[in-house]
Design an enzyme around this catalytic site. Structure first.
Site, short mmCIF file in Angstrom:
data_model
loop_
_atom_site.label_atom_id
_atom_site.label_comp_id
_atom_site.label_asym_id
_atom_site.label_seq_id
_atom_site.Cartn_x
_atom_site.Cartn_y
_atom_site.Cartn_z
N GLU A 227 3.85 -7.50 -2.31
CA GLU A 227 3.54 -6.14 -1.50
C GLU A 227 2.16 -6.17 -1.16
O GLU A 227 1.33 -5.86 -2.07
CB GLU A 227 4.18 -5.06 -2.07
N LEU A 228 1.55 -6.65 -0.03
CA LEU A 228 0.10 -6.81 -0.03
C LEU A 228 -0.32 -5.79 0.98
O LEU A 228 0.21 -4.68 1.26
CB LEU A 228 -0.01 -8.22 0.67
N CYS A 261 -1.48 1.49 1.41
CA CYS A 261 -1.41 0.06 2.26
C CYS A 261 -0.69 0.47 3.42
O CYS A 261 -0.84 -0.17 4.42
CB CYS A 261 -0.43 -0.80 1.41
P1 NAP Z 1 -6.28 -5.88 -6.09
O1 NAP Z 1 -7.61 -6.09 -6.32
O2 NAP Z 1 -5.62 -7.14 -5.16
O3 NAP Z 1 -5.65 -5.41 -7.45
C1 NAP Z 1 -4.44 -5.44 -7.68
C2 NAP Z 1 -3.91 -5.88 -8.90
O4 NAP Z 1 -3.99 -7.40 -8.95
C3 NAP Z 1 -4.63 -5.57 -10.09
O5 NAP Z 1 -3.89 -5.26 -11.11
C4 NAP Z 1 -5.72 -6.68 -10.26
O6 NAP Z 1 -6.22 -6.54 -11.77
C5 NAP Z 1 -4.86 -7.88 -9.91
N1 NAP Z 1 -5.57 -8.77 -9.46
C6 NAP Z 1 -6.71 -8.96 -8.76
N2 NAP Z 1 -6.95 -10.29 -8.43
C7 NAP Z 1 -6.08 -10.96 -9.00
C8 NAP Z 1 -5.93 -12.39 -9.05
N3 NAP Z 1 -6.69 -13.23 -8.46
N4 NAP Z 1 -4.89 -13.00 -9.76
C9 NAP Z 1 -4.11 -12.16 -10.36
N5 NAP Z 1 -4.04 -10.59 -10.11
C10 NAP Z 1 -5.21 -10.24 -9.71
O7 NAP Z 1 -6.13 -4.85 -5.04
P2 NAP Z 1 -6.40 -3.08 -5.41
O8 NAP Z 1 -7.77 -3.30 -4.79
O9 NAP Z 1 -6.21 -2.85 -6.70
O10 NAP Z 1 -5.59 -2.81 -4.39
C11 NAP Z 1 -5.62 -2.39 -3.01
C12 NAP Z 1 -4.58 -3.52 -2.01
O11 NAP Z 1 -3.43 -3.22 -2.42
C13 NAP Z 1 -4.80 -3.18 -0.60
O12 NAP Z 1 -4.90 -4.30 -0.12
C14 NAP Z 1 -3.42 -2.35 -0.44
O13 NAP Z 1 -3.28 -2.56 0.64
C15 NAP Z 1 -2.68 -3.24 -1.34
N6 NAP Z 1 -1.35 -2.42 -1.68
C16 NAP Z 1 -0.30 -2.82 -1.19
C17 NAP Z 1 1.10 -2.14 -1.19
C18 NAP Z 1 2.34 -2.60 -0.65
O14 NAP Z 1 3.36 -2.20 -0.88
N7 NAP Z 1 2.32 -3.33 0.35
C19 NAP Z 1 1.09 -1.13 -1.87
C20 NAP Z 1 -0.41 -0.37 -2.53
C21 NAP Z 1 -1.44 -1.42 -2.36
P3 NAP Z 1 -7.72 -6.07 -12.04
O15 NAP Z 1 -7.67 -4.51 -11.48
O16 NAP Z 1 -7.88 -6.39 -13.37
O17 NAP Z 1 -8.89 -6.64 -11.11
#
Ligand code: NAP
Length: 453
Positions: A227-228, A261
């Site tokens: 879910e991105l 998102c």
């Molecule tokens: P993020 O930086 O991708 O982090 C999300 C999770 O992934 C965190 O637990 C993070 O850990 C982990 N993570 C980051 N880089 C990683 C990697 N290379 N390998 C494995 N795990 C990794 O995203 P965010 O800033 O927290 O959240 C915002 C994003 O989420 C936005 O793009 C938003 O649109 C998306 N989102 C999508 C939905 C949906 O339902 N489609 C819902 C909500 C949010 P750390 O915190 O330890 O870095």
């Protein structure tokens, strides 16, 4: 792992991260717990889920405060989030047996052929901070109830939420290790996913994180749901109720301080109603109360981390340098904490950050288009495909336009929202797989064919 209050910049607490040996113990615990949990009758698992809903309701205000303290969500929205988690638990407690009922198939007279749904095992969930309770319950309620066990790697800025969620399941009476929170950074995710004891993974987060998890899981031939991000269009056609569209649109962009998102991010407006929409939209946006997220009256709180505010402002500034005009907002607020005002941009050039990237904060891009075809084209002019909202007084037209937008979910005369009864997920760079409803609970199961004669 530090928890910092983004409204004040103060450190709340510091948590020691789990070591490699802690993680190894957790994976052992998960594998053992699965062997027992998978064999419990479904009715027992749904009963525990209903108890988890009660725990959520009983402690609603505490959990809401934890969220608001850690990531700055306005308190009234945080309470709604806890209620929504309880609703998801209630939903699966009531409907899991119907969603997981064996499905019969045409077969020769001497045989009985059915698909049965069996759990896969320990599922790793990598989750974001923006809806720190909801994203977790959205996966945990269905997947645990299907007989899987859960390992949560939550975002590093919400460790208190991660711990509180683990306690919800403990307090509800779940057996040990059916749900565990791992306090680890993202650098440990690949190793956990490569471990044989983990059978599948779900990630809600950004594109780079999704690609990384999908690629490691792909090497291991493990199922994933992603879910991105999104850059949802909000299409206002010439026959729309413009006042309603402007009011809902302002909320759809600024809910959760713009960090959703499925927030409406690109407003695509028919030329016949463009001026009226813009006047009303700016007025609605300016009427939102920005302030201390602990205040009941606050609509928009701080961005969840200082660095996120800087990224957001860079996107806005680069868009302005490229030719966009700021109608309101556009500069970080002159006060303590990571506050950015609701912002409206017009004349947004193609390819600038506000046009082509996900803007994860309270800044809207508004476009004027000549007709319905141009509206659809602009709505689809994005690498993302999460949600879309279409506004028109003609329901048939609304459905026709909604069906031509490349997105996982489209709403007519309503903002995009998630609902436990309805499948949720994206296409294109917004990911794949579905959460919620029957589709969600059947993502992490073995759809086993059983032929008996
Ligand atoms: P993020 O930086 O991708 O982090 C999300 C999770 O992934 C965190 O637990 C993070 O850990 C982990 N993570 C980051 N880089 C990683 C990697 N290379 N390998 C494995 N795990 C990794 O995203 P965010 O800033 O927290 O959240 C915002 C994003 O989420 C936005 O793009 C938003 O649109 C998306 N989102 C999508 C939905 C949906 O339902 N489609 C819902 C909500 C949010 P750390 O915190 O330890 O870095």
């Amino acid at each position: 792992m530090d928890a910092t209050n983004p409204a004040t910049g103060e450190q709340i607490e510091s948590y020691e991260e789990h070591s490699a040996s802690d993680v190894d113990d957790a994976l052992d615990g998960a594998a053992d717990a699965f062997e027992d949990w998978r064999d419990r009758p479904l009715r027992e698992r749904t009963g525990l889920l209903a108890d988890a809903a009660e725990v959520l309701r009983e402690n609603r205000d505490d959990y809401a405060e934890t969220m608001t303290r850690e990531m700055g969500k306005p308190i009234s929205q945080a309470r709604d989030e806890v209620e929504k988690c309880a609703w998801a638990c209630d939903h699966y407690a009531e409907h899991a047996s119907e969603y997981l009922a064996p499905e019969g198939h045409p077969s020769p007279p001497e045989a009985e052929v059915r698909t049965v749904y069996e759990p896969l095992g320990p599922v790793l969930a990598v989750m974001p901070w923006n809806f720190p309770f909801w994203q977790v319950f959205r996966f945990a309620a269905p997947y645990l109830t299907a007989g899987n066990v859960g390992l949560l790697k939550h975002a590093s800025n919400v460790p208190e939420c991660a711990i509180a969620i683990e306690e919800v399941f403990e307090e509800a009476g779940y057996p040990d290790d059916v749900f565990q929170s791992l306090l680890v950074g993202s650098d440990l995710v690949d190793g956990i996913l490569e471990d044989d004891r983990v059978r599948a993974a779900t990630l809600t987060g950004s594109g780079p994180a999704g690609r990384s998890v999908a690629s490691t899981a792909g090497e291991q031939l493990k199922k994933t749901v992603l879910e991105l991000g999104g850059s949802d269009p909000f299409v206002v056609l010439d026959d729309a109720d413009v006042a309603a569209a402007a009011e809902t649109g302002a909320w759809a962009r600024n809910l959760n301080s713009g960090q959703s998102c499925i927030a409406a991010k690109r407003f695509v407006v028919h030329t016949d109603v463009y001026d009226e929409f813009l006047d009303r939209f700016v007025e609605e946006v300016e009427s939102l109360t920005v302030g201390d997220p602990m205040d009941e009256d606050t609509d928009v709180g701080p961005q969840a981390r200082e660095g996120l505010l800087e990224d957001l402002h860079e996107q806005v500034s680069e868009s302005v340098d490229a030719g966009a005009e700021v109608l309101t907002g556009g500069e970080p607020m002159d006060r303590e904490g990571a506050f950015y005002p609701p912002t409206v941009l017009v004349d947004v050039p193609e390819g600038c950050p506000a046009d082509s990237e996900e803007v994860f904060g309270p800044a809207a891009a508004v476009y004027e288009v000549d007709d319905e075809a141009a509206a659809i084209e602009k709505a689809n002019d994005t690498e993302f495909g999460l949600g879309a909202s279409v506004w028109t007084e003609d329901r048939d037209r609304g459905e026709r336009v909604a069906r031509r937008i490349d997105a996982g979910c489209t709403y007519v005369n309503q903002l995009v929202k998630s609902d436990p009864r309805v499948p949720f997920g994206g296409v294109k760079d917004s990911g794949y797989g579905r959460e919620l409803s029957g589709a969600g609970i059947r993502e992490f199961v073995n759809r086993k064919t059983v032929w008996v004669e």
